[in-house]
Design an enzyme around this catalytic site. Structure first.
Site, PDB file in Angstrom:
ATOM      1  N   HIS A 102      52.256  45.131  40.915  1.00 30.09           N
ATOM      2  CA  HIS A 102      52.334  46.341  40.003  1.00 30.09           C
ATOM      3  C   HIS A 102      51.771  47.477  40.950  1.00 30.09           C
ATOM      4  O   HIS A 102      51.296  47.332  41.981  1.00 30.09           O
ATOM      5  CB  HIS A 102      51.549  45.974  38.790  1.00 30.09           C
ATOM      6  N   ASP A 106      44.454  49.394  43.399  1.00 28.96           N
ATOM      7  CA  ASP A 106      44.068  48.072  44.122  1.00 28.96           C
ATOM      8  C   ASP A 106      44.805  47.093  44.550  1.00 28.96           C
ATOM      9  O   ASP A 106      44.517  45.864  44.750  1.00 28.96           O
ATOM     10  CB  ASP A 106      42.706  47.809  43.290  1.00 28.96           C
ATOM     11  N   HIS A 107      46.204  47.086  44.215  1.00 27.00           N
ATOM     12  CA  HIS A 107      47.207  46.277  44.325  1.00 27.00           C
ATOM     13  C   HIS A 107      48.315  46.900  45.435  1.00 27.00           C
ATOM     14  O   HIS A 107      48.641  46.143  46.318  1.00 27.00           O
ATOM     15  CB  HIS A 107      48.158  45.755  43.222  1.00 27.00           C
ATOM     16  N   HIS A 160      50.398  44.859  31.173  1.00 26.95           N
ATOM     17  CA  HIS A 160      49.391  45.655  31.817  1.00 26.95           C
ATOM     18  C   HIS A 160      50.287  47.015  32.550  1.00 26.95           C
ATOM     19  O   HIS A 160      49.620  47.988  32.405  1.00 26.95           O
ATOM     20  CB  HIS A 160      49.043  44.608  33.014  1.00 26.95           C
ATOM     21  N   ASP A 183      47.728  41.111  37.472  1.00 30.41           N
ATOM     22  CA  ASP A 183      47.002  41.427  36.598  1.00 30.41           C
ATOM     23  C   ASP A 183      47.475  41.141  35.098  1.00 30.41           C
ATOM     24  O   ASP A 183      46.924  41.696  34.251  1.00 30.41           O
ATOM     25  CB  ASP A 183      46.399  42.759  36.563  1.00 30.41           C
ATOM     26  N   HIS A 222      42.560  39.017  40.420  1.00 33.84           N
ATOM     27  CA  HIS A 222      41.058  39.345  40.718  1.00 33.84           C
ATOM     28  C   HIS A 222      40.081  38.054  40.392  1.00 33.84           C
ATOM     29  O   HIS A 222      40.515  36.973  39.761  1.00 33.84           O
ATOM     30  CB  HIS A 222      40.691  40.151  39.705  1.00 33.84           C
TER      31      HIS A 222
END
Length: 306
Positions: A102, A106-107, A160, A183, A222
Site C-alpha cells: 500500500h 513506511d511501506h 486500511h 497492514d 509490522h
C-alpha cells in the site's frame, strides 16, 4: 506507521543482531538487518521458495521471496532498500521486482531508491493506491511470477487504504503457500480503517483472506504481535490459544526473534477480527451482524490504552 522518521537509530526491540558468523572482511555497517525464518510444517524437503523477513525502521517488516531454482527474488515493501539488497546478496539472490502492499510511506517509501539501485526493476502496486515509484499497477486477480517456480496472485484487500493489495504466493512444489498482508491483517490484529469501512475490512479479512487454505503462512507488515494479543485477551479473556500464543510471542521478542509467520488457521483462532462470524463473538458485543461486531472491536482497539 506514517509517523516513522528515518533516524538511522537501531531500535533495541527489533531483531537486528542475529547474523551468521562474520567473515573477517565483513564490516558491521555492511550487514543486513535480516534473519531467516524456518517455520515448521513444510510438507516438502525440497523447498523451492525461501522467505526472508528483513526488519526495517522501528517495527516494519520488508520481505524477500526467493525462487531457489533461479535465485530470482521479489522484495515486499522494501522501505530500507540497502538492507533488503544486502539480505538478497547474502543468500546469492537478485531482486527483479518489488511488491508494494500500500501507499503509506513506511511501506512504499523505498521504491524510488530501489529503482535507482536496480535499474529496470519492476515495482508493482495497487491500481487504486497511487503508490510512489510504481511502474506496473495490479488489481484483484492479477497474476505475477518469480523465477520458474513461484506464482503470485494479487488480492485487493481494501480498508486500511483504498487500493491495498495482499500477495498470495505459491510454489510449484507441494509446500505451504504464503500471503503478504501488509497492514490489512496483522498477527492477532488488523489495520486501522483509514480509507475504508467495517464492511470492506470484513470482506478483506474474513472473506478474501479467511478463505485461503488454513496452512497459508501469514507475513504481515509490522511486529505488533505482543501488543495485539494483550488487547485480544481483554476481549476474549477465556481464549486459551491466545494465552499460549502471547507467551510464545513474548519469548520470541525477548530472544530478538520475529513472530512471523502466523497461519490463516491460527488467525481464525487467535484474532477476534477474523472470528466475528461466530455467534458467541457477536453476542459479546450485542452485535446483530459480523460487520457490526468487527466495527465495535476496532472502535474499542482504537481507544485502548494498553
Amino acid at each position: 506507521g506514517l509517523a516513522h522518521q528515518l533516524t538511522g537509530r537501531e531500535d533495541p526491540g527489533s531483531p537486528k543482531r542475529l547474523f551468521p558468523i562474520l567473515k573477517p572482511s565483513t564490516t558491521l555497517s555492511s550487514l543486513p538487518a535480516c534473519f531467516h525464518s524456518s517455520p515448521s510444517g513444510f510438507r516438502s524437503r525440497n523447498r523451492k521458495m525461501k522467505i526472508i523477513p528483513v526488519a526495517c525502521l522501528e517495527d516494519n517488516y520488508a520481505y524477500l521471496i526467493v525462487d531457489e531454482s533461479t535465485k530470482a527474488a521479489a522484495a515486499v515493501d522494501p522501505v530500507e532498500p540497502e538492507k533488503v539488497l544486502a539480505a538478497a546478496s547474502e543468500v546469492g539472490a537478485y531482486i527483479d521486482c518489488v511488491l508494494t502492499t500500500h501507499h503509506h510511506w513506511d511501506h512504499a517509501g523505498g521504491n524510488e531508491k530501489m529503482r535507482l539501485l536496480v535499474p529496470g526493476i519492476k515495482v508493482y502496486g495497487g491500481s487504486m493506491d497511487n503508490v510512489k515509484g510504481c511502474t506496473d499497477q495490479v488489481e484483484n486477480g492479477t497474476k505475477l511470477s518469480i523465477g520458474k517456480e513461484i506464482d503470485i496472485l494479487c488480492l485487493h484487500t481494501p480498508c486500511h487504504t483504498k487500493g491495498h493489495i495482499s500477495y498470495y504466493v505459491t510454489s510449484k512444489e507441494e509446500e505451504d503457500p504464503a500471503v503478504f498482508t501488509g497492514d490489512t491483517l496483522f498477527i492477532a490484529g488488523c489495520g486501522r480503517f483509514f480509507e475504508g469501512t467495517a464492511e470492506q475490512m470484513y470482506q478483506s479479512l474474513c472473506v478474501t483472506l479467511g478463505s485461503l487454505p488454513k496452512s497459508t503462512r501469514v507475513y504481515c507488515g509490522h511486529e505488533y504481535t505482543v501488543k495485539s494479543l494483550q488487547f485480544m485477551l481483554t476481549v476474549e479473556p477465556e481464549n486459551e490459544k491466545m494465552k499460549q500464543k502471547l507467551e510464545w510471542a513474548q519469548k520470541q521478542r525477548e530472544a530478538n526473534q520475529p513472530t512471523v509467520p502466523s497461519t490463516i488457521g491460527d488467525e481464525l483462532e487467535i484474532n477476534t477480527f477474523m472470528r466475528v462470524d461466530l455467534p458467541e463473538i457477536q453476542a459479546k458485543f450485542g452485535a446483530k451482524s459480523a460487520v457490526e461486531a468487527l466495527r465495535t472491536v476496532r472502535n474499542i482497539k482504537d481507544t485502548w490504552k494498553g
